[in-house]
Design an enzyme around this catalytic site. Structure first.
Site, PDB file in Angstrom:
ATOM      1  N   HIS A 244       1.591   4.072   4.785  1.00 10.21           N
ATOM      2  CA  HIS A 244       2.845   4.316   5.497  1.00 10.21           C
ATOM      3  C   HIS A 244       2.826   3.566   6.815  1.00 10.21           C
ATOM      4  CE1 HIS A 244       6.221   6.459   7.328  1.00 10.21           C
ATOM      5  NE2 HIS A 244       6.588   6.695   6.087  1.00 10.21           N
ATOM      6  N   GLU A 303       6.102   9.555  -1.663  1.00  9.57           N
ATOM      7  CA  GLU A 303       6.540   9.107  -2.979  1.00  9.57           C
ATOM      8  C   GLU A 303       5.622   9.572  -4.100  1.00  9.57           C
ATOM      9  OE1 GLU A 303       9.402   8.363  -2.719  1.00  9.57           O
ATOM     10  OE2 GLU A 303       9.841   6.309  -2.160  1.00  9.57           O
TER      11      GLU A 303
HETATM   12  N1  ACO Z   1      -2.246  -0.141  -1.500  1.00 11.77           N
HETATM   13  C1  ACO Z   1      -3.123  -1.104  -1.161  1.00 11.77           C
HETATM   14  N2  ACO Z   1      -3.144  -1.699   0.049  1.00 11.77           N
HETATM   15  C2  ACO Z   1      -2.244  -1.272   0.943  1.00 11.77           C
HETATM   16  C3  ACO Z   1      -1.307  -0.259   0.664  1.00 11.77           C
HETATM   17  C4  ACO Z   1      -1.342   0.311  -0.629  1.00 11.77           C
HETATM   18  N3  ACO Z   1      -0.480   1.281  -0.983  1.00 11.77           N
HETATM   19  N4  ACO Z   1      -0.531  -0.061   1.754  1.00 11.77           N
HETATM   20  C5  ACO Z   1      -0.956  -0.920   2.690  1.00 11.77           C
HETATM   21  N5  ACO Z   1      -1.980  -1.654   2.197  1.00 11.77           N
HETATM   22  C6  ACO Z   1      -2.727  -2.699   2.903  1.00 11.77           C
HETATM   23  C7  ACO Z   1      -1.911  -3.978   2.911  1.00 11.77           C
HETATM   24  O1  ACO Z   1      -2.215  -4.792   1.797  1.00 11.77           O
HETATM   25  C8  ACO Z   1      -2.331  -4.613   4.213  1.00 11.77           C
HETATM   26  O2  ACO Z   1      -3.531  -5.280   4.016  1.00 11.77           O
HETATM   27  P1  ACO Z   1      -3.782  -6.723   4.712  1.00 11.77           P
HETATM   28  O3  ACO Z   1      -3.739  -6.437   6.194  1.00 11.77           O
HETATM   29  O4  ACO Z   1      -5.127  -7.131   4.205  1.00 11.77           O
HETATM   30  O5  ACO Z   1      -2.656  -7.596   4.264  1.00 11.77           O
HETATM   31  C9  ACO Z   1      -2.605  -3.422   5.128  1.00 11.77           C
HETATM   32  O6  ACO Z   1      -2.860  -2.301   4.261  1.00 11.77           O
HETATM   33  C10 ACO Z   1      -1.405  -3.088   5.990  1.00 11.77           C
HETATM   34  O7  ACO Z   1      -0.258  -3.110   5.206  1.00 11.77           O
HETATM   35  P2  ACO Z   1       1.189  -3.424   5.769  1.00 11.77           P
HETATM   36  O8  ACO Z   1       2.061  -3.857   4.634  1.00 11.77           O
HETATM   37  O9  ACO Z   1       1.131  -4.284   6.987  1.00 11.77           O
HETATM   38  O10 ACO Z   1       1.591  -2.014   6.286  1.00 11.77           O
HETATM   39  P3  ACO Z   1       3.054  -1.488   6.429  1.00 11.77           P
HETATM   40  O11 ACO Z   1       3.030  -0.550   7.531  1.00 11.77           O
HETATM   41  O12 ACO Z   1       4.053  -2.576   6.515  1.00 11.77           O
HETATM   42  O13 ACO Z   1       3.196  -0.815   4.983  1.00 11.77           O
HETATM   43  C11 ACO Z   1       4.023   0.424   3.230  1.00 11.77           C
HETATM   44  C12 ACO Z   1       3.723   0.417   4.721  1.00 11.77           C
HETATM   45  C13 ACO Z   1       5.071  -0.632   2.916  1.00 11.77           C
HETATM   46  C14 ACO Z   1       4.576   1.771   2.823  1.00 11.77           C
HETATM   47  C15 ACO Z   1       2.730   0.132   2.425  1.00 11.77           C
HETATM   48  O14 ACO Z   1       1.727   1.062   2.733  1.00 11.77           O
HETATM   49  C16 ACO Z   1       2.953   0.031   0.924  1.00 11.77           C
HETATM   50  O15 ACO Z   1       3.331  -1.028   0.435  1.00 11.77           O
HETATM   51  N6  ACO Z   1       2.734   1.170   0.175  1.00 11.77           N
HETATM   52  C17 ACO Z   1       2.964   1.157  -1.248  1.00 11.77           C
HETATM   53  C18 ACO Z   1       4.457   1.375  -1.533  1.00 11.77           C
HETATM   54  C19 ACO Z   1       4.911   2.788  -1.203  1.00 11.77           C
HETATM   55  O16 ACO Z   1       4.224   3.754  -1.472  1.00 11.77           O
HETATM   56  N7  ACO Z   1       6.114   2.875  -0.615  1.00 11.77           N
HETATM   57  C20 ACO Z   1       6.715   4.141  -0.213  1.00 11.77           C
HETATM   58  C21 ACO Z   1       6.563   4.353   1.261  1.00 11.77           C
HETATM   59  S1  ACO Z   1       7.163   5.939   1.775  1.00 11.77           S
HETATM   60  C22 ACO Z   1       8.822   5.717   2.027  1.00 11.77           C
HETATM   61  O17 ACO Z   1       9.279   4.696   2.458  1.00 11.77           O
HETATM   62  C23 ACO Z   1       9.743   6.804   1.705  1.00 11.77           C
END
Ligand code: ACO
Length: 361
Positions: A244, A303
């Site tokens: 998140h 989610e």
């Molecule tokens: N699985 C694996 N790796 C992850 C995940 C995940 N679920 N979430 C983040 N990471 C990693 C990213 O790959 C990134 O790694 P890097 O720095 O080596 O590239 C690091 O953690 C940071 O990720 P960001 O994308 O910069 O973090 P952000 O704050 O933008 O992401 C997000 C938040 C989009 C929710 C992300 O955690 C994700 O994609 N989760 C999976 C999708 C999901 O569950 N979405 C629902 C969110 S809840 C809602 O909106 C209601």
């Protein structure tokens, strides 16, 4: 520049506060735990809308029931025309037909519409006629009744009510920000809600719960979880339902929904086998994410349990984002009104990094 506007404060709000380090969500001064499973969705709507919509009655249930009847009457004839579209897009295209005012009537129609349209679209897929709303029922109970074609068990209606409350508002998330940007131009509530619906659709926001179930199906059995998850992460894929932007601890909404799921299971309304598999996958995912990204805490988000709860309630996975929208629309409306009343036109700057002069040719 702050990529993704992370940590940028772009609005002041009295509506909700997301404490990412403490893992707390407060809606108009009340912690989520005091609301989910305790308050009806209608009452949380009244809480969110107070001071922003003139004429707001103390009890919103009759007005929202009447709005479901009106939305059904206004939109039922157009539903067949949306038959070829994916469910979410069909719902959005039908909602675009509603008025674009800024008053309580418009607000109620916008909340009523997903609760009537989604069941009608689900029934259309199996060749059944839409059921008319029953205005005397609670919003969640009526939505579930129309979707299932039969009165839901009280525990099931209560679980959907808890879900709608849990997702009703959540700070300046992507869809709420989209709603506020549109409201800041003085466009109407429907324009703001349509923009928010577009933002919610993506898998990084509201589109994740369907893929959560795809993950559970692919894992298959608990003893396969660790290997499957390691392979996914090694392939550079993200695990849906984890991570998140704001929370650095477990999303409190996951706990609220896990509680609702547990109550469903205890009353025989959720599959014990499925829940046990999900718990095993969650444990394996958390351990794998801690190994994979030791410098960034990635925990369960809303989610993951949304997927399990909505599956147990009988919603097909391609409808999950639309059910999410049915709850979040109340928050979008509140934020749009708050923005219109207290904010200015939202117009940030971009930094040009393209070619100049002769380089451009
Ligand atoms: N699985 C694996 N790796 C992850 C995940 C995940 N679920 N979430 C983040 N990471 C990693 C990213 O790959 C990134 O790694 P890097 O720095 O080596 O590239 C690091 O953690 C940071 O990720 P960001 O994308 O910069 O973090 P952000 O704050 O933008 O992401 C997000 C938040 C989009 C929710 C992300 O955690 C994700 O994609 N989760 C999976 C999708 C999901 O569950 N979405 C629902 C969110 S809840 C809602 O909106 C209601």
């Amino acid at each position: 520049m702050n990529n993704g506007l992370e940590d940028v404060v772009a609005a002041e709000t009295v509506l909700s506060d997301v404490d990412g380090l403490g893992g707390r969500l407060v809606i108009r001064g009340l912690p989520l735990e005091a609301l989910a499973g305790r308050w009806r969705y209608e009452d949380v709507l009244a809480l969110l809308w107070r001071d922003f919509l003139p004429g707001l009655p103390r009890d919103l249930q009759p007005a929202l029931g009447a709005a479901r009847v009106a939305a059904h009457a206004a939109l039922a004839d157009a539903i067949p025309a949306a038959a070829g579209l994916p469910l979410y897009d069909a719902m959005r295209s039908l909602m675009a037909r509603l008025p674009d005012g800024n008053d309580l009537h418009t607000a109620l129609q916008l909340v009523a519409a997903p609760a009537t349209l989604l069941p009608a679209l689900l029934r259309q897929r199996v060749g059944a006629m839409p059921l008319a709303p029953e205005p005397g029922l609670g919003h969640a109970a009526d939505m579930l009744r129309m979707a299932r074609g039969a009165d839901p068990a009280p525990a099931a209606a209560a679980a959907l009510d808890a879900y709608l409350v849990t997702v009703s508002d959540h700070g300046l998330n992507a869809s709420t920000f989209a709603a506020r940007v549109v409201a800041s131009t003085e466009a109407g509530l429907n324009s703001a809600v349509l923009a928010a619906l577009g933002a919610l659709k993506g898998p990084l926001h509201g589109g994740a719960p369907g893929p959560v179930l795809d993950m559970l199906d692919a894992v298959g059995t608990a003893d396969n979880a660790e290997t499957w998850i390691d392979d996914e992460l090694a392939a550079g894929h993200r695990l849906m339902g984890f991570g998140h932007r704001i929370y650095r601890v477990r999303d409190p909404r996951a706990d609220a929904l896990a509680g609702a799921l547990e109550r469903l299971r205890a009353t025989g309304n959720a599959s014990a086998t499925r829940t046990d598999l999900a718990l095993a996958v969650e444990r394996a995912a958390l351990a794998a994410l801690a190994r994979h990204k030791p410098d960034r805490r990635l925990d369960t988000n809303v989610e993951f349990y949304t997927a399990l709860l909505l599956e147990a309630l009988g919603f097909p996975r391609d409808s999950f984002t639309a059910v999410f929208a049915a709850g979040r629309v109340g928050g979008w409306v509140a934020h749009a009104r708050e923005q219109a009343q207290t904010g200015r036109l939202i117009r940030p700057k971009s930094r040009y990094i393209g070619p100049v002069g002769e380089q451009a040719a």
